[in-house]
Design an enzyme around this catalytic site. Structure first.
Site, short mmCIF file in Angstrom:
data_model
loop_
_atom_site.label_atom_id
_atom_site.label_comp_id
_atom_site.label_asym_id
_atom_site.label_seq_id
_atom_site.Cartn_x
_atom_site.Cartn_y
_atom_site.Cartn_z
CG ASP A 92 60.17 55.40 43.32
OD1 ASP A 92 59.02 55.29 42.88
OD2 ASP A 92 61.18 55.00 42.72
CG HIS A 126 57.85 53.22 40.33
ND1 HIS A 126 59.00 53.85 40.75
CD2 HIS A 126 58.15 52.62 39.16
CE1 HIS A 126 59.96 53.65 39.87
NE2 HIS A 126 59.48 52.89 38.90
CB SER A 332 62.37 51.94 37.56
OG SER A 332 62.10 53.30 37.44
#
Length: 519
Positions: A92, A126, A332
């Site tokens: 990620d 994120h 996600s």
């Protein structure tokens, strides 16, 4: 690339950027004219775009009741399942050094703009949230916002830069690294034991999985014994809010991975009011017409650790809950919930193969009769049910032997979560059909072997009984000449509703979906 093709690419002016270790191929920069000449060489097996990668998250609008609604709290109470000893690789944007994520045991940066010195190890923000949902300890909230597998180890493989952008080749490198180093020592001096890879990112599918490099490396990871969990994508509706089918992103298109769609919990513990998130990408896969996602999990408005001062927070200040947490929505978020669940199963039964883990999660998922298979796959994640199934399997049983302990007396088949019954689906979605899987799950069949990667070539046992729900209508004939565009409407007998198929990849937007589930 076959022998001689790499030299040929240099002959045509290509500049090699990187060469893969486990895939037979390289990443090169070249003009279109040079590319056309290279394509004529007999040593070139296929040419694929080094596509920009996007995370599958959006701003969220609701609180999280994650551990309760999934049954993770019950799995801890009944079986002590916390993910201890299992490594989860988070591919990620990085993982920040926050209290909740003190279990990060290794960091590797594959981006061009690497974090150096004392810089924020997740400047975009994120990956920190994703890692927290999978295995956050909830330290800053006195356990309120713990992840699914809080005692698992986290491996930070950074592939998205400060703006949340990256390339397919970076992701391939990271997955290769995870395969090669899965048993290496972490920074804590202990074996990382990477058993799970989480990919909460993807790109629009440009080709069939057989030639898609990202699908290929994920397939290899599964072959090597790693469970690869992937977000389905956030392309489930068009600009007018109409449901779109055929929008699963790569590598979620790969049959071997666990592709996860998103559910909205509406901020309640009970599951009866939960619904498929409108943004969640639906099947089938665009080129191969596989039924996906494999299952769905909570993904809307989930609360997880914050990477303070991140790009994501600066552009979306409304996502902040407090100084330690943010809320986000997207597939996600759903993927790491499943990745955490996988860690729980492997903690209790380390001998489970990726195929067996996938089968257990499908078999015990709650079948959502109000939804079609292309929305929810085999059903809604049921962690207490999956853990119950896992602990009752004898992974040392001989092939074709009955492997359920105590003649199945320890299996529940229905769980009660937040006072609501959650019956097991007891089926497995594969290819284009839903199988009633009692005979499959009761025996140590060849399909649970690590040496087999499920695909269309598998010959299923003759004792399999087809489910009443047939994914593809018998009247449909697939033809390579079909042009899939917004004018195509699928037969209502397949999906239970009229809905558009996804526009062609050539016209599909690579950008983020900005509109999210309305609460």
């Amino acid at each position: 690339l076959k022998a001689g093709a790499e030299a040929e690419s240099r002959k045509h002016g290509a500049t090699e950027r990187k060469r893969f270790k486990l895939l037979s191929g390289s990443v090169v920069d070249m003009t279109v004219d040079e590319l056309e000449e290279l394509a004529k060489h007999p040593g070139v097996h296929s040419i694929s775009l080094d596509a920009p990668m996007k995370m599958s998250a959006n701003a969220g609008l609701s609180g999280s009741h994650l551990r309760t609604t999934t049954g993770a709290t019950q799995a801890l109470a009944a079986y002590g399942a916390s993910g201890a000893g299992i490594g989860i690789a988070i591919v990620d944007s990085g993982i920040s050094k926050v209290q909740d994520l003190s279990n990060v045991v290794k960091r590797v940066d594959f981006t061009a703009a690497k974090v150096t010195g004392t810089g924020n190890t997740d400047p975009f923000g994120h990956g920190t949230h994703v890692a927290g949902l999978a295995a956050g300890k909830g330290t800053s909230s006195n356990g309120k916002y713990r992840g699914i597998a809080p005692n698992a180890s986290l491996i930070d493989l950074r592939v998205l830069d400060n703006k949340g952008a990256g390339y397919t080749s970076d992701v391939i490198e990271a997955v290769e690294w995870a395969i090669t180093n899965r048993n290496a020592l972490g920074d804590n001096g202990l074996p990382m034991n990477i058993r799970v890879i989480n990919l909460s990112l993807g790109h629009v599918a440009f080709e069939r999985t057989a030639t898609d490099p990202l699908a290929a490396i994920c397939r290899e990871a599964v072959r090597q014994g790693l469970v690869v969990v992937v977000s389905a994508g956030n392309l489930g509706k068009d600009a007018n809010g109409k449901t779109v089918y055929g929008s699963i992103t790569s590598p979620g298109t790969e049959p071997a991975v666990l592709t996860v769609g998103a559910m909205t919990t509406w901020g309640t513990n009970v599951r009866s009011d939960d619904a498929v998130a409108t943004y969640s990408s639906r099947g089938p896969t665009y080129f191969d017409h596989f039924a996906k996602p494999d299952l769905v999990a909570p993904g809307s408005g989930l609360i997880g650790p914050k990477s303070s001062g991140s790009e994501l927070e600066m552009k979306n200040p409304g996502i902040s809950i407090d100084k330690n947490y943010v809320k986000l929505s997207g597939t996600s978020m759903a993927a790491p919930v499943v990745a955490g669940a996988v860690a729980l199963l492997l903690e209790k039964k380390p001998g489970l193969t990726p195929n067996a883990v996938k089968g257990i999660l499908m078999y015990t998922a709650e079948r959502r009769r109000e939804n079609n298979v292309m929305d929810v796959g085999a059903g809604y994640l049921n962690i207490i049910g999956a853990t119950n199934m896992a602990v009752n399997i004898n992974t040392g049983a001989a092939q074709n032997a009955y492997w359920i302990l105590n003649n199945g007396l320890g299996l529940n088949y229905t769980n009660v979560i937040a006072a609501s019954p959650v019956p097991w689906n007891r089926g497995i979605l594969w290819g284009r059909k839903m199988y009633k899987a009692g005979s499959l799950m009761n025996y140590n069949k060849n399909i649970w072997s690590q040496t087999i990667v499920w695909d269309e070539t598998i010959v299923w046992d003759e004792t399999i009984v087809w489910d009443e729900t047939i994914v593809w209508d018998e009247t449909i004939v697939w033809d390579e000449t079909i042009v899939w565009d917004e004018t195509i409407v699928w037969d209502e007998s397949i999906f239970g509703q009229s809905a558009e198929i996804a526009p062609s990849p050539e016209n599909a937007a690579l950008g983020e979906i900005t509109e999210v589930e309305e609460f």
